[in-house]
Scaffold this active site. Sequence first.
Site, short mmCIF file in Angstrom:
data_model
loop_
_atom_site.label_atom_id
_atom_site.label_comp_id
_atom_site.label_asym_id
_atom_site.label_seq_id
_atom_site.Cartn_x
_atom_site.Cartn_y
_atom_site.Cartn_z
CB SER A 142 -1.02 0.00 1.61
OG SER A 142 -1.81 1.25 0.91
CG ASP A 193 -2.87 3.85 -1.45
OD1 ASP A 193 -3.45 3.60 -2.30
OD2 ASP A 193 -2.95 3.42 -0.63
CG ASP A 236 -2.74 -0.84 -2.39
OD1 ASP A 236 -3.30 0.50 -2.17
OD2 ASP A 236 -4.01 -1.74 -1.81
CG ASP A 285 -6.63 0.32 -0.17
OD1 ASP A 285 -5.45 1.92 -0.55
OD2 ASP A 285 -6.19 -0.57 -0.18
#
Length: 455
Positions: free
Chosen positions: A113, A250, A252, A254
């Site tokens: 992340s 961010d 990843d 999400d």
Amino acid sequence: MGRLFGTDGVRGVAGRDLTAELAMDLSVAAAHVLGDAGAFTAGIGRSGSSPNRPIAVVGRDPRASGEFLEAAVVAGLASSGMDVLRLGVLPTPAVAYLTTALGADMGVMLSASHNPAPDNGIKFLDRDGYKLPDAVENEIEQRLGEKWDRPVGGAVGRVRDAYGEADRYVSHVLSTVSGRLDGLNVVVDCAHGAAHIVAPEALMRAGAKVETIGARPDGLNINAGVGSTHLDKLQQVVISRGADVGIAYDGDADRCLAVAHTGEVIDGDQIMAVLAMDMHAEGKLAGNTVVATVMSNLGFKLALRNAGIDVIETAVGDRYVLEAMRESGYNLGGEQSGHVLMLDHSTTGDGLLTSLHLLSAVVREGRPLAELASVMTRLPQVLVNVKGVDRAKASVPELGEAVAAAERELGETGRVLIRPSGTEPMIRVMVEAASAEQAQRLADRLADVVRTACV
């Protein structure tokens, strides 16, 4: 050994904590738990799978360590008898969506992340694209290293690349919004992460004029001075280019945060407020309710209350938000950090999806984002982490009395939240008040009580 799974999969420094051996062993165990549940259900030709063999999809962010971890995960899954579709570099929500869209039995995402490049993580998803509950993660841990009958010959899994499936995800998120973004100038910060291709492509296909930063990953620069945890550069570019909006993802993708044309940061609470108002006006807000965590700003809750929208609070963590939403059938929830869950369209927080809906609201309303976000006023919030104390003593009478006194002073213009850390000898003191001075004064006073009463 403590529990391997944390609040969002298994994470650690890649090559030291999260080794290739551990990645392979986890994947074998996950295949036995999640693959067995779907074994012998795959239809002929389903997503290219061999008949009667379960399928896994695997995606990753651009971290250098993701290359060897992907190889280890794929090896573990295929050696367990699962067919594997390699999706390549894609956001976590894309992997979640494609798990179901491709009829897979499980999904795997390799990412840490917003963490720096040396870290990495493994996140498993069930066949419906949801993160695993604790009980299933515990079962995977319990089956680590167990003896098993290894498939041979035609029973081993087959591996193929499915990089083109990224377009299926882009088409999906675009299909969830009505209207176009023509005439909107957007600066997109991809954090040198998983969204560096799909996010600009989706926004351009929607009609926006897009300029990118943080869109040249080299495997080592993910989240380095860019992305949703480092908004300074995005603010500068938005102002210097005279852009309408800035969007930051961010690593990843999400989650996302935004920057108004003025350079003002628009956080997750404000994004949820704009979306809630928009969905409420369109009659699309399920149960007329939004699910948020106890850390959401009081200004967010007051704004929604004034608009006739209910707010349900959960513990901190998007998994708790998701749990409450699924349990009661709500379709909007999230966190101040920018994790926004829109369950009509996604099973996870999805930064690209969120940004498309946010920008669509800007175009539909014909007003700048700063004006839309002003529907809520963020109350000054002060957080003090008191370390080296006994977190089990967060409910001692002395602290309870001090909290009650602070709450009496605040009345309905603020609030107090005392939270023991889940992992460290630390108690978090959060105070919101009408002024920053009052919030700081009360937070410091309560922190002093924690230091003397919780030892």
